[in-house]
Design a protein around this motif. Structure first.
Motif, mmCIF file in Angstrom:
data_model
loop_
_atom_site.group_PDB
_atom_site.id
_atom_site.type_symbol
_atom_site.label_atom_id
_atom_site.label_comp_id
_atom_site.label_asym_id
_atom_site.label_seq_id
_atom_site.Cartn_x
_atom_site.Cartn_y
_atom_site.Cartn_z
ATOM 1 N N ARG B 101 60.824 24.517 44.933
ATOM 2 C CA ARG B 101 61.593 23.280 45.110
ATOM 3 C C ARG B 101 62.746 23.210 44.108
ATOM 4 O O ARG B 101 63.865 22.834 44.447
ATOM 5 C CB ARG B 101 60.677 22.070 44.923
ATOM 6 C CG ARG B 101 61.341 20.753 45.267
ATOM 7 C CD ARG B 101 60.613 19.571 44.658
ATOM 8 N NE ARG B 101 61.023 19.355 43.282
ATOM 9 C CZ ARG B 101 60.205 19.383 42.230
ATOM 10 N NH1 ARG B 101 58.932 19.623 42.386
ATOM 11 N NH2 ARG B 101 60.674 19.165 41.016
ATOM 12 N N ARG B 102 62.471 23.577 42.887
ATOM 13 C CA ARG B 102 63.515 23.518 41.859
ATOM 14 C C ARG B 102 64.641 24.497 42.171
ATOM 15 O O ARG B 102 65.818 24.202 41.936
ATOM 16 C CB ARG B 102 62.912 23.817 40.483
ATOM 17 C CG ARG B 102 61.948 22.729 40.048
ATOM 18 C CD ARG B 102 61.231 23.142 38.802
ATOM 19 N NE ARG B 102 62.131 23.096 37.680
ATOM 20 C CZ ARG B 102 61.984 22.291 36.635
ATOM 21 N NH1 ARG B 102 60.972 21.475 36.591
ATOM 22 N NH2 ARG B 102 62.835 22.297 35.654
ATOM 23 N N LEU B 103 64.284 25.665 42.698
ATOM 24 C CA LEU B 103 65.322 26.638 43.067
ATOM 25 C C LEU B 103 66.176 26.089 44.207
ATOM 26 O O LEU B 103 67.403 26.223 44.201
ATOM 27 C CB LEU B 103 64.685 27.982 43.467
ATOM 28 C CG LEU B 103 63.989 28.754 42.336
ATOM 29 C CD1 LEU B 103 63.316 29.999 42.887
ATOM 30 C CD2 LEU B 103 64.972 29.153 41.239
ATOM 31 N N VAL B 104 65.525 25.465 45.189
ATOM 32 C CA VAL B 104 66.280 24.857 46.299
ATOM 33 C C VAL B 104 67.250 23.816 45.742
ATOM 34 O O VAL B 104 68.426 23.767 46.131
ATOM 35 C CB VAL B 104 65.319 24.208 47.328
ATOM 36 C CG1 VAL B 104 66.085 23.321 48.315
ATOM 37 C CG2 VAL B 104 64.549 25.283 48.094
ATOM 38 N N ASN B 105 66.772 23.010 44.815
ATOM 39 C CA ASN B 105 67.618 21.992 44.188
ATOM 40 C C ASN B 105 68.867 22.631 43.561
ATOM 41 O O ASN B 105 69.999 22.201 43.799
ATOM 42 C CB ASN B 105 66.789 21.252 43.128
ATOM 43 C CG ASN B 105 67.529 20.077 42.507
ATOM 44 O OD1 ASN B 105 68.743 19.958 42.630
ATOM 45 N ND2 ASN B 105 66.802 19.207 41.836
ATOM 46 N N ILE B 106 68.639 23.710 42.771
ATOM 47 C CA ILE B 106 69.753 24.376 42.073
ATOM 48 C C ILE B 106 70.771 24.931 43.078
ATOM 49 O O ILE B 106 71.968 24.659 43.002
ATOM 50 C CB ILE B 106 69.220 25.532 41.188
ATOM 51 C CG1 ILE B 106 68.352 24.987 40.053
ATOM 52 C CG2 ILE B 106 70.361 26.370 40.636
ATOM 53 C CD1 ILE B 106 67.474 26.059 39.405
ATOM 54 N N TYR B 107 70.282 25.727 44.033
ATOM 55 C CA TYR B 107 71.193 26.413 44.952
ATOM 56 C C TYR B 107 71.895 25.427 45.888
ATOM 57 O O TYR B 107 73.092 25.553 46.157
ATOM 58 C CB TYR B 107 70.439 27.464 45.784
ATOM 59 C CG TYR B 107 69.755 28.535 44.949
ATOM 60 C CD1 TYR B 107 70.337 29.002 43.773
ATOM 61 C CD2 TYR B 107 68.536 29.078 45.336
ATOM 62 C CE1 TYR B 107 69.709 29.971 42.998
ATOM 63 C CE2 TYR B 107 67.909 30.051 44.573
ATOM 64 C CZ TYR B 107 68.495 30.491 43.405
ATOM 65 O OH TYR B 107 67.889 31.446 42.652
ATOM 66 N N ALA B 108 71.139 24.442 46.396
ATOM 67 C CA ALA B 108 71.744 23.511 47.358
ATOM 68 C C ALA B 108 72.780 22.614 46.669
ATOM 69 O O ALA B 108 73.834 22.338 47.232
ATOM 70 C CB ALA B 108 70.653 22.675 48.032
#
Lengths: 193, 214
Positions: B101-108
């Motif tokens: 989830r945190r990676l999705v947050n960063i990339y998005a």
């Protein structure tokens, strides 16, 4: 002795199950799969499928959490029963205590993983140094809770080493294995029917 | 080189090297020609179980730090999409695995999406409340295990109950969906992405789908 009944368990429960065996509370064979497979769900599925096939003429009690994508499908097989719980921590602690600790931000450490902590964090998860492990653990958790089921002597040096490497305070929670024993009793009775 | 530094756990050196390259070229050049290809490759290796949890985490941190630096650069800000849409993001009730989830947050976010990150263990009703409050286009829900993924059904039920299905799209993601792809439709998801870096493309597809339905 229950004929043709076997427990296939994650080795995370090794100490607790061996104690129950030594007390005569379990009188059926127990087969273990390596708890480090937790980090490799596909491999876990392949090995567990093979083990279930090996014991296809047995009634089987599975002691695993929902640790691979098709774990719950085994319960559709009338010869297989699984210990209820999302993971090993919930199986051992029960739903209420498990949820309480998770909401407190605890990383729950069971005895077998405490003993193998370097293997788990360094070799399998790839955190080679505290420099990489500490920020990861601190972003996800507030503390480590070691669940003392009475098998690993409270080892201050070991706990300090774990706490230092992961950069989190370590608390000890003493837990009986009565609940685990009760669940296994129930599953053994149901399987014998 | 960047992949090597990530493999060695040298997060700060990797960020520093990216920064040096960006002063020679631009943040945009480095992100599109170096960082994103590396992250895509690492994402694919992660999917195949070829890199460790630590590598996945460190690559995310490298990306996060570099994107934050890029976000302070005026030229980079002018060159990227400023606002693609609004996404309410979180791990479903009983799920405590925040890394994906945190990676999705960063990339998005770096791709221009406004992300409302609710954290872990989020009940279905809370996703809906926040989606309404923020006029979200998409609710993105993460779950690692089958048991917790089944809780996403409640988000779909709440969307239906509030007549929001089709107006707010439901993106789902997490390890279990890679290994059990049929689960996406079984639990009422509108789509999924194989990797965290692919989430922005998924959101774009869902946004187009939403627009075309009106």
């Amino acid at each position: 002795m229950h004929p043709n009944l076997v427990i296939i368990a994650c080795s995370i429960f090794k100490y607790e199950l061996e104690l129950l065996k030594s007390k005569g509370k379990i009188d059926i064979p127990v087969v273990y799969l390596n708890s480090m497979l937790h980090m490799y769900p596909k491999e876990l599925q392949v090995l567990l499928d093979a083990k279930i096939e090996e014991y296809k003429n047995f009634k089987i009690i599975l002691m695993f959490g929902d640790c691979h994508a098709r774990m719950l499908d085994y319960e559709n097989n009338q010869n297989i029963r699984r210990t209820p719980g999302l993971n090993c921590c919930e199986i051992l602690l029960g739903n209420e205590k498990y949820k309480q600790l998770r909401k407190e931000g605890a990383f729950i450490l069971l005895p077998e993983w405490a003993e193998r902590w370097k293997e788990a964090f360094v070799d399998y998860m790839g955190f080679k140094t505290p420099k990489t492990a500490r920020p990861f653990m601190n972003e996800m958790h507030k503390k480590i809770v070691y669940v003392d089921t009475g098998f690993l002597k409270q080892n201050t040096h070991l706990f300090e080493e774990i706490s230092d490497f992961l950069g989190l305070p370590l608390e000890i929670y003493t837990s009986s294995i009565d609940e685990l024993e009760a669940v296994l009793d129930r599953l053994m009775i149901e399987s014998a029917k | 080189m960047i992949a090597h530094l990530i493999n060695e756990g040298e997060k700060d050196s990797a960020v520093q090297l990216l920064l040096e390259w960006s002063t020679e070229t631009s943040f945009k050049e480095v992100i599109f020609n170096v960082l994103e290809p590396v992250l895509t490759e690492l994402g694919q290796l992660w999917m195949r179980g070829k890199i460790s949890l630590a590598h996945g985490y460190i690559s995310g941190k490298v990306a996060e730090e570099f994107y934050l630096m890029a976000a302070r650069d005026q030229e980079f800000n002018l060159s990227r999409n400023q606002h693609q849409g609004t996404v309410v993001l979180g791990n479903i009730e009983d799920d405590f695995h925040p890394l994906g989830r945190r990676l999705v947050n960063i990339y998005a976010r770096s791709a221009g999406w406004k992300i409302i990150d609710l954290g872990t263990d989020i009940p279905a009703e809370h996703f809906i409340e926040k989606a309404i409050e923020n006029k979200a286009d998409i609710i993105a829900v993460s779950a690692m295990m089958f048991t917790t993924a089944k809780n996403i059904i409640k988000v779909r039920q709440e969307l239906d109950k509030n007549s929001l299905s089709g107006k707010v799209m439901l993106a789902v993601g997490g390890a279990v969906f890679k290994l059990r792809p049929e689960l996406v439709t079984e639990i009422g998801g509108d789509g999924t992405a194989d990797t965290a870096i692919g989430a922005s493309d998924l959101f774009e597809t869902l946004l187009k789908q939403k627009m075309s339905d009106f």
